[in-house]
Scaffold this active site. Structure first.
Site, mmCIF file in Angstrom:
data_model
loop_
_atom_site.group_PDB
_atom_site.id
_atom_site.type_symbol
_atom_site.label_atom_id
_atom_site.label_comp_id
_atom_site.label_asym_id
_atom_site.label_seq_id
_atom_site.Cartn_x
_atom_site.Cartn_y
_atom_site.Cartn_z
ATOM 1 C CB ALA A 26 36.810 40.782 36.426
ATOM 2 C CG HIS A 30 31.148 36.476 47.360
ATOM 3 N ND1 HIS A 30 30.180 37.952 47.948
ATOM 4 C CD2 HIS A 30 30.602 35.830 48.474
ATOM 5 C CE1 HIS A 30 29.698 37.897 48.763
ATOM 6 N NE2 HIS A 30 30.035 37.258 49.027
ATOM 7 N N GLY A 31 33.289 39.124 49.074
ATOM 8 C CA GLY A 31 34.489 39.376 50.801
ATOM 9 C C GLY A 31 35.773 40.286 50.449
ATOM 10 C CG ASN A 32 39.040 42.173 47.803
ATOM 11 O OD1 ASN A 32 38.948 43.607 47.785
ATOM 12 N ND2 ASN A 32 40.149 41.720 47.054
ATOM 13 C CB VAL A 33 35.008 45.828 50.637
ATOM 14 C CG1 VAL A 33 34.120 45.169 51.687
ATOM 15 C CG2 VAL A 33 35.946 46.210 50.975
ATOM 16 C CD GLU A 181 42.590 32.822 49.096
ATOM 17 O OE1 GLU A 181 43.146 33.088 49.187
ATOM 18 O OE2 GLU A 181 41.605 31.449 48.380
ATOM 19 C CG HIS A 256 43.746 36.813 52.047
ATOM 20 N ND1 HIS A 256 44.252 37.374 50.315
ATOM 21 C CD2 HIS A 256 43.778 35.394 52.101
ATOM 22 C CE1 HIS A 256 43.688 36.676 49.902
ATOM 23 N NE2 HIS A 256 43.205 35.992 50.114
ATOM 24 C CB CYS A 377 48.537 41.567 47.912
ATOM 25 S SG CYS A 377 47.608 42.148 49.742
HETATM 26 O O1 SUG Z 1 42.276 37.579 46.369
HETATM 27 N N1 SUG Z 1 42.033 40.485 44.321
HETATM 28 C C1 SUG Z 1 42.754 39.726 45.196
HETATM 29 C C2 SUG Z 1 43.529 40.443 45.752
HETATM 30 C C3 SUG Z 1 44.337 39.739 47.099
HETATM 31 C C4 SUG Z 1 45.140 40.090 47.860
HETATM 32 N N2 SUG Z 1 45.742 39.855 48.918
HETATM 33 C C5 SUG Z 1 46.639 39.453 49.732
HETATM 34 N N3 SUG Z 1 45.937 40.096 50.749
HETATM 35 N N4 SUG Z 1 47.504 38.926 50.109
HETATM 36 C C6 SUG Z 1 41.733 38.354 45.622
HETATM 37 O O2 SUG Z 1 40.382 38.664 46.553
HETATM 38 C C7 SUG Z 1 40.621 40.381 42.570
HETATM 39 C C8 SUG Z 1 39.998 40.509 41.402
HETATM 40 C C9 SUG Z 1 39.304 41.461 40.336
HETATM 41 O O3 SUG Z 1 37.948 41.730 41.310
HETATM 42 O O4 SUG Z 1 39.459 41.403 39.375
HETATM 43 C C10 SUG Z 1 41.707 39.925 43.115
HETATM 44 O O5 SUG Z 1 40.967 38.726 43.100
#
Ligand code: SUG
Length: 454
Positions: A26, A30-33, A181, A256, A377
């Site tokens: 989905a 934001h910030g998670n490429v 987190e 993270h 993760c």
């Molecule tokens: O919080 N992704 C999670 C990934 C978490 C990874 N955890 C660690 N690094 N420990 C987050 O960014 C994406 C969901 C979406 O886009 O559908 C998401 O929530």
């Protein structure tokens, strides 16, 4: 008296999150490429859950204790009702899909699979009252993850029920100053799992008085949150090190610390851009640890930040082999094998280097990786003595029988394709409740979900 010290039966149990039936892409984080890049793609929840189970089974078969944590109730229709959507479940879903599709996507996220964010845990050996301490993370940085802590706390309390051995603390105030987190920003370093540890907490920003912050992407963990968790768990200054994450790393997609560093025993494997003040962090760890720190530093010239983020090398699990030799295994995602610089570094720098890592295991967790979740993760590490393991409630330690039942359960209840438009399907909500009801019976956890609590 400290609980576990010198207890040879102390083991680290990795509790992996079972991927829930609504796993989807989905673009919420934001910030998670990876999440930003894959938003809108169709997912395969069945494959995601089976990939997770296959990783758990492989590690269990290799002799590593393995636990499972259940997924959460999604879609979270209660959250939509709180936001003003009313009527039957089908009406709530239909109106949300029409008027606020971003909210519908958020309440369907299966993000609780990333249990490294579920909580921060302190083993009894480090705690003044010799109990295992838990704080479920508030995950207040994003709406879809903010929906997790209540159920997480309930599940942890159901599994770790015995108050003589386990202590559960309140979730920190869900406000930006205490943005937490969980274990993704916490690393325990010790000679072995059973010996006293030093706790490294890595934060992205300081709420009160901090100046250095990332410019592009949000910093999710605050110093104040990490300090509060350490305080709740009774840890002293001599047992803790607080270090700021490098803001340039956050701006490159390291949301993270566990995307850029992993520790196990006395080993800290990290990228040179992990910490704002690398030298101070290492010096303080060395001065507080009772055993020599073994830093394994990967320089930018070997692996750039972009490759670190796309391969998730540092989101590997670093495990002490069960044979007592002290040797370690690195469990890396398949993406590491596909990246030449990363694979070369693993062979030439990590495996051939002067450190305990002598084996690499590659695992395919692509369904989770597309949302920015690698092997590390997907698991919450909980160090437990033999007595504490015996006090666990429910059937949550993986053996062949449980693996078989969970695999069968996934095959029976999960879809093999979920596109964004499917999330409004009331049938999906029904299927999920049926699946979760069956799961609580398999795991013998009692009633932990909102729909079971009435
Ligand atoms: O919080 N992704 C999670 C990934 C978490 C990874 N955890 C660690 N690094 N420990 C987050 O960014 C994406 C969901 C979406 O886009 O559908 C998401 O929530």
């Amino acid at each position: 008296m400290r609980g576990n010290v010198n207890d040879m039966n102390v083991q680290e149990v990795n509790f992996d999150g079972l991927v829930g039936p609504t796993h989807n892409y989905a673009g919420l984080a934001h910030g998670n490429v990876a999440s930003m890049r894959h938003g809108g793609l169709a997912s395969n929840p069945r494959e995601a859950a089976l990939q997770g189970l296959a990783k758990m089974k492989a590690l269990k078969d290799a002799g590593y204790p393995q636990g499972v944590l259940p997924p959460q109730q999604r879609p979270d229709l209660g959250a939509l009702r709180d936001l003003g959507f009313s009527g039957s479940n089908a009406e709530v879903l239909e109106r949300a899909a029409r008027e606020a599709p971003q909210l519908l996507r958020a309440v369907c996220s299966a993000s609780s699979m990333w249990t490294a964010n579920a909580a921060t845990v302190t083993p009894s050996g480090d705690a003044p009252d010799a109990r295992v301490h838990f704080t479920a993370a508030n995950l207040q940085s994003s709406f879809h993850r903010f929906l997790e802590p209540q159920t997480t706390a309930r599940v942890l309390a159901a599994m770790f029920r015995d108050e003589a051995h386990f202590a559960h603390h309140p979730v920190l105030p869900a406000t930006p100053a205490f943005s937490d987190e969980g274990a993704a920003n916490h690393t325990r370093l010790a000679a072995t799992h059973g010996e006293p540890g030093v706790h490294l907490y890595v934060y992205g920003r300081q709420a009160f008085g901090g100046r250095t912050e990332p410019k592009r992407f949000p910093a999710r963990q605050t110093l104040e949150a990490s300090q509060a968790v350490a305080r709740q768990h009774g840890l002293s200054d001599a047992q803790t090190v607080f270090a700021q994450q490098h803001p340039d790393a956050i701006d490159a997609g390291v949301f993270h610390n566990d995307v850029i560093a992993v520790g196990n025993g006395p080993v800290l494997l990290y990228h040179e851009m992990a910490f704002l003040d690398e030298q101070r962090t290492l010096d303080e760890l060395r001065s507080k640890m009772a055993t020599p720190l073994i830093p394994v530093r990967v320089p930018s010239e070997a692996i750039g930040l972009d490759d670190a983020v796309s391969s998730y090398l540092f989101n590997s699990q670093l495990l002490t082999q069960p044979d007592g030799s002290g040797a370690m295994t690195l469990v890396v995602p398949g993406e590491c094998e596909e990246n030449e610089a990363v694979w070369r570094t693993i062979q030439d720098h990590l495996l051939a280097g002067n450190n305990p890592i002598n084996e690499v295991v590659v695992k395919d967790v692509k369904q989770s990786m597309r949302n920015g979740g690698g092997p590390a993760c997907l698991r919450l590490r909980i160090v437990l003595s033999e007595v504490e393991r015996q006090q666990l409630s429910g059937r949550v330690l993986l053996d062949d029988a449980l693996y078989g039942e969970l695999t069968e359960w996934v095959n029976r209840h999960y879809r093999d394709r979920l596109a964004p438009d499917d999330l409004a399907d009331p049938q999906l909500a029904e299927e999920t409740l049926t699946a979760l009801d069956a799961l609580t019976r398999i795991l013998a956890l009692g009633n932990v979900y909102p729909f079971q609590l009435g």
